[in-house]
Each structure stands twice: as C-alpha cells, then as structure tokens.
Scaffold this motif. Structure first.
Motif, PDB file in Angstrom:
ATOM      1  N   LEU A   1      33.126  40.146  39.641  1.00  0.00           N
ATOM      2  CA  LEU A   1      33.555  40.317  41.019  1.00  0.00           C
ATOM      3  C   LEU A   1      34.939  40.974  41.019  1.00  0.00           C
ATOM      4  O   LEU A   1      35.839  40.534  40.286  1.00  0.00           O
ATOM      5  CB  LEU A   1      33.634  38.948  41.698  1.00  0.00           C
ATOM      6  CG  LEU A   1      33.616  38.887  43.222  1.00  0.00           C
ATOM      7  CD1 LEU A   1      32.305  39.434  43.775  1.00  0.00           C
ATOM      8  CD2 LEU A   1      33.810  37.449  43.683  1.00  0.00           C
ATOM      9  N   PRO A   2      35.135  42.066  41.771  1.00  0.00           N
ATOM     10  CA  PRO A   2      36.459  42.699  41.825  1.00  0.00           C
ATOM     11  C   PRO A   2      37.548  41.691  42.180  1.00  0.00           C
ATOM     12  O   PRO A   2      37.308  40.728  42.917  1.00  0.00           O
ATOM     13  CB  PRO A   2      36.292  43.766  42.912  1.00  0.00           C
ATOM     14  CG  PRO A   2      34.825  44.070  42.915  1.00  0.00           C
ATOM     15  CD  PRO A   2      34.153  42.762  42.611  1.00  0.00           C
ATOM     16  N   THR A   3      38.750  41.925  41.667  1.00  0.00           N
ATOM     17  CA  THR A   3      39.842  40.963  41.829  1.00  0.00           C
ATOM     18  C   THR A   3      40.105  40.606  43.293  1.00  0.00           C
ATOM     19  O   THR A   3      40.283  39.437  43.638  1.00  0.00           O
ATOM     20  CB  THR A   3      41.127  41.514  41.190  1.00  0.00           C
ATOM     21  OG1 THR A   3      40.890  41.743  39.798  1.00  0.00           O
ATOM     22  CG2 THR A   3      42.274  40.535  41.348  1.00  0.00           C
ATOM     23  N   ALA A   4      40.128  41.616  44.165  1.00  0.00           N
ATOM     24  CA  ALA A   4      40.407  41.340  45.581  1.00  0.00           C
ATOM     25  C   ALA A   4      39.350  40.424  46.182  1.00  0.00           C
ATOM     26  O   ALA A   4      39.670  39.503  46.959  1.00  0.00           O
ATOM     27  CB  ALA A   4      40.490  42.653  46.358  1.00  0.00           C
ATOM     28  N   ASP A   5      38.084  40.651  45.818  1.00  0.00           N
ATOM     29  CA  ASP A   5      37.010  39.798  46.331  1.00  0.00           C
ATOM     30  C   ASP A   5      37.076  38.405  45.707  1.00  0.00           C
ATOM     31  O   ASP A   5      36.786  37.403  46.379  1.00  0.00           O
ATOM     32  CB  ASP A   5      35.651  40.433  46.058  1.00  0.00           C
ATOM     33  CG  ASP A   5      35.409  41.676  46.895  1.00  0.00           C
ATOM     34  OD1 ASP A   5      35.978  41.761  47.997  1.00  0.00           O
ATOM     35  OD2 ASP A   5      34.653  42.556  46.447  1.00  0.00           O
ATOM     36  N   ALA A   6      37.436  38.340  44.431  1.00  0.00           N
ATOM     37  CA  ALA A   6      37.581  37.043  43.773  1.00  0.00           C
ATOM     38  C   ALA A   6      38.675  36.221  44.452  1.00  0.00           C
ATOM     39  O   ALA A   6      38.520  35.007  44.669  1.00  0.00           O
ATOM     40  CB  ALA A   6      37.892  37.240  42.296  1.00  0.00           C
TER      41      ALA A   6
ATOM     42  N   VAL B   1      43.813  32.868  36.677  1.00  0.00           N
ATOM     43  CA  VAL B   1      42.626  32.043  36.902  1.00  0.00           C
ATOM     44  C   VAL B   1      41.386  32.929  37.037  1.00  0.00           C
ATOM     45  O   VAL B   1      40.330  32.653  36.450  1.00  0.00           O
ATOM     46  CB  VAL B   1      42.800  31.163  38.155  1.00  0.00           C
ATOM     47  CG1 VAL B   1      41.457  30.563  38.596  1.00  0.00           C
ATOM     48  CG2 VAL B   1      43.806  30.055  37.889  1.00  0.00           C
ATOM     49  N   ILE B   2      41.530  34.017  37.787  1.00  0.00           N
ATOM     50  CA  ILE B   2      40.412  34.946  37.968  1.00  0.00           C
ATOM     51  C   ILE B   2      40.008  35.558  36.628  1.00  0.00           C
ATOM     52  O   ILE B   2      38.822  35.685  36.312  1.00  0.00           O
ATOM     53  CB  ILE B   2      40.790  36.040  38.981  1.00  0.00           C
ATOM     54  CG1 ILE B   2      40.961  35.416  40.371  1.00  0.00           C
ATOM     55  CG2 ILE B   2      39.739  37.142  39.023  1.00  0.00           C
ATOM     56  CD1 ILE B   2      41.550  36.351  41.403  1.00  0.00           C
ATOM     57  N   GLU B   3      41.007  35.925  35.822  1.00  0.00           N
ATOM     58  CA  GLU B   3      40.718  36.494  34.504  1.00  0.00           C
ATOM     59  C   GLU B   3      40.036  35.476  33.593  1.00  0.00           C
ATOM     60  O   GLU B   3      39.088  35.802  32.875  1.00  0.00           O
ATOM     61  CB  GLU B   3      42.009  36.980  33.859  1.00  0.00           C
ATOM     62  CG  GLU B   3      42.626  38.188  34.545  1.00  0.00           C
ATOM     63  CD  GLU B   3      43.970  38.562  33.950  1.00  0.00           C
ATOM     64  OE1 GLU B   3      44.376  37.916  32.959  1.00  0.00           O
ATOM     65  OE2 GLU B   3      44.613  39.494  34.469  1.00  0.00           O
ATOM     66  N   LEU B   4      40.515  34.242  33.622  1.00  0.00           N
ATOM     67  CA  LEU B   4      39.912  33.206  32.788  1.00  0.00           C
ATOM     68  C   LEU B   4      38.477  32.904  33.211  1.00  0.00           C
ATOM     69  O   LEU B   4      37.645  32.503  32.390  1.00  0.00           O
ATOM     70  CB  LEU B   4      40.763  31.936  32.851  1.00  0.00           C
ATOM     71  CG  LEU B   4      42.104  32.007  32.110  1.00  0.00           C
ATOM     72  CD1 LEU B   4      43.008  30.849  32.530  1.00  0.00           C
ATOM     73  CD2 LEU B   4      41.884  31.986  30.598  1.00  0.00           C
TER      74      LEU B   4
ATOM     75  N   ARG C   1      45.261  26.921  35.915  1.00  0.00           N
ATOM     76  CA  ARG C   1      45.335  27.875  34.809  1.00  0.00           C
ATOM     77  C   ARG C   1      45.466  27.141  33.474  1.00  0.00           C
ATOM     78  O   ARG C   1      44.773  27.468  32.505  1.00  0.00           O
ATOM     79  CB  ARG C   1      46.512  28.813  35.013  1.00  0.00           C
ATOM     80  CG  ARG C   1      46.738  29.790  33.863  1.00  0.00           C
ATOM     81  CD  ARG C   1      48.009  30.595  34.088  1.00  0.00           C
ATOM     82  NE  ARG C   1      49.195  29.727  34.147  1.00  0.00           N
ATOM     83  CZ  ARG C   1      50.393  30.154  34.521  1.00  0.00           C
ATOM     84  NH1 ARG C   1      50.575  31.410  34.890  1.00  0.00           N
ATOM     85  NH2 ARG C   1      51.418  29.317  34.551  1.00  0.00           N
ATOM     86  N   GLY C   2      46.343  26.147  33.426  1.00  0.00           N
ATOM     87  CA  GLY C   2      46.521  25.387  32.197  1.00  0.00           C
ATOM     88  C   GLY C   2      45.257  24.665  31.778  1.00  0.00           C
ATOM     89  O   GLY C   2      44.904  24.641  30.591  1.00  0.00           O
TER      90      GLY C   2
END
Length: 265
Positions: free
Chosen positions: A195-200, A223-226, A253-254
């Motif tokens: 999912l594109p970052t903006a939509d995520a 978080v989105i990348e993980l 994130r952690g």
C-alpha cells in the motif's frame, strides 16, 4: 415430522452430521452468512452450485439428496447475494478499484494476485459491490473445497484464495473473479503490491485517529515500513495501538522491531 422449508431441512441435516454452521461453511466453501440466511429463512433457497456444495459437504445419501434438492426447487425464486461485508476502513487502491469495476462489467475471468495480507479479498469484495449482476453473486472459499464450481450467466462467481488454475472454470457467459497468490494463465491480472505510504498513513489514521500518529511522523513512517505496506499487518499494528492508549508511535515501532528480531515469535 417433515421439514416445512429448505432452511429447516438444512438445519436438520447439519445437526445430523454434527456440524456447526462454521464447520459446514469450512467444509463446503459456502459462506457462513449464506448458511445462516438459508437456515433462518431470509433466503428461501440456494443456487444450484451452492446446493451441490452443501450436499457434498453434508455427505447425504441418495434419498436425502433427492429430498434436499426437491426442497430447494420448491422455493427457488431468488437471486443469491453471497458477498462478504465490505471492509469498513477500505483505503486506497483507487486505480485498482477503477480498473476492476470496469473489467467486472463484462463476462470473463479476472485474477487479483499478491502476497498474503495484500488485501486481495478486500479489493475483490469492495469492487464487486459496485457492479450490478442480474443473477447475483456467489462467493466460494476455494481453499476449503475441492469441488469444481461453475459460473452462471449474468452472475459473478468469486473464487477466493485459489491454489491452482485447475480450480478456475472457463468463464464463457458469466464473470469469474479470482484471488490468488500466484498468477494464472489465460486471465486478466491485477497485481497488488505494498500500500502506498500516503494510503497506509490514512489507514492508520482511520483506525486509531490522526492525532496520535502526528505526534511522531518519523516513527509512524517506520511503522509502515516494518509492516511492509501490508494492509493486514497495518490493521494488526493499529489495533495494538487502540488497545494500548498510552502507547506512542515510537512504542509501537519498538515492539515491531523486537518482534522482527525475534522472528515473529
């Protein structure tokens, strides 16, 4: 005492087979909402393919099959609508939705591919609900049935989670929509990536609320990348935030970093 309706007969045969509605849905590939609607009388009778799947899953003998089929035929004046509910927070995929809606307007086979969690089923249902099919929509969990399923003229057949091209019938007059992790031959494909970052971000905002994410945009992006842009993973991560009001994006994130390091355990 003789059953007075198809729904009552279905309920009796299911009880005799010692199956819950969920177990029958899993064994037959027929949606649990369809089974509930039939048993409650909200739907008077199944379509032919649904009837066949139920007969096979219930293991009916010849006489029972005849009785079951006769009960269905006596009340058959209906159009099936077996699609699951749309995902309330469906986000993004505008180009894919637009293309899929256009493709579903004509007979043929369309395959949505992508890895697990990419949102294939959600896209299929979301787009299919925007198209009118005069003879209804049939939804089959292909992983749960080994029986061949035939398309019907003027209807939509959704085959969810297909494992092999052998499970997909030729669509000559009806419309077949397939979700699969693998491409299939001789079909139009729509491939879902991350999912594109903006939509995520929009998806996270819808589930949790924008304020908490905007406290730490950098952590939110990580978080989105993980989650690798997977809608399913993003929803699970967001649900964790909802259940922990004190957490910040950095806390999530952690946790995701630790989970990844531990190999998902």
């Amino acid at each position: 005492m003789q059953a007075r309706s198809f729904g009552e007969l279905l309920r009796r045969f299911r009880g005799a087979a010692e199956l819950t509605q969920g177990a029958l849905a899993e064994r037959s590939g027929v949606g649990i909402e369809t089974i509930r609607s039939l048993e409650s009388g909200r739907r008077k009778s199944p379509r032919d393919e649904t009837l066949r799947l139920l007969i096979d899953a219930l293991g009916l003998a010849a006489g029972e099959r005849a009785r079951f089929t006769a009960a269905a035929g006596a009340e058959r004046q209906f159009v099936p609508h077996e699609l699951p509910a749309d995902v309330q927070d469906f986000t993004g995929r505008a180009d894919e939705v637009r293309r899929l809606v256009g493709l579903l307007a004509s007979p043929g086979t369309v395959v949505i591919t992508g890895r697990a969690g990419a949102g294939k089923t959600a896209l299929a249902v979301h787009a299919a609900r925007q198209v009118a099919f005069p003879n209804g929509e049939i939804f089959v969990n292909a992983r749960m049935t080994s029986q061949p399923v035939r398309p019907v003229e003027g209807a939509l057949l959704v085959l969810d989670d297909v494992q092999s091209a052998k499970q997909v019938p030729k669509a000559t007059t009806g419309t077949v929509l397939v979700t699969s992790r693998q491409p299939l031959d001789e079909a139009v494909h729509i491939e879902l990536g991350a999912l594109p970052t903006a939509d995520a971000e929009r998806l996270l905002h819808q589930i949790v609320g924008a304020d908490r994410w905007q406290q730490d945009p950098a952590a939110t992006l990580e978080v989105i990348e993980l989650c690798e842009g997977s809608p399913a993973a993003l929803r699970r991560a967001a649900a964790r935030m909802v259940g922990r009001p004190s957490w910040s994006p950095a806390d999530l994130r952690g946790w995701l970093r630790t989970k990844r390091t531990a190999g998902g355990s």
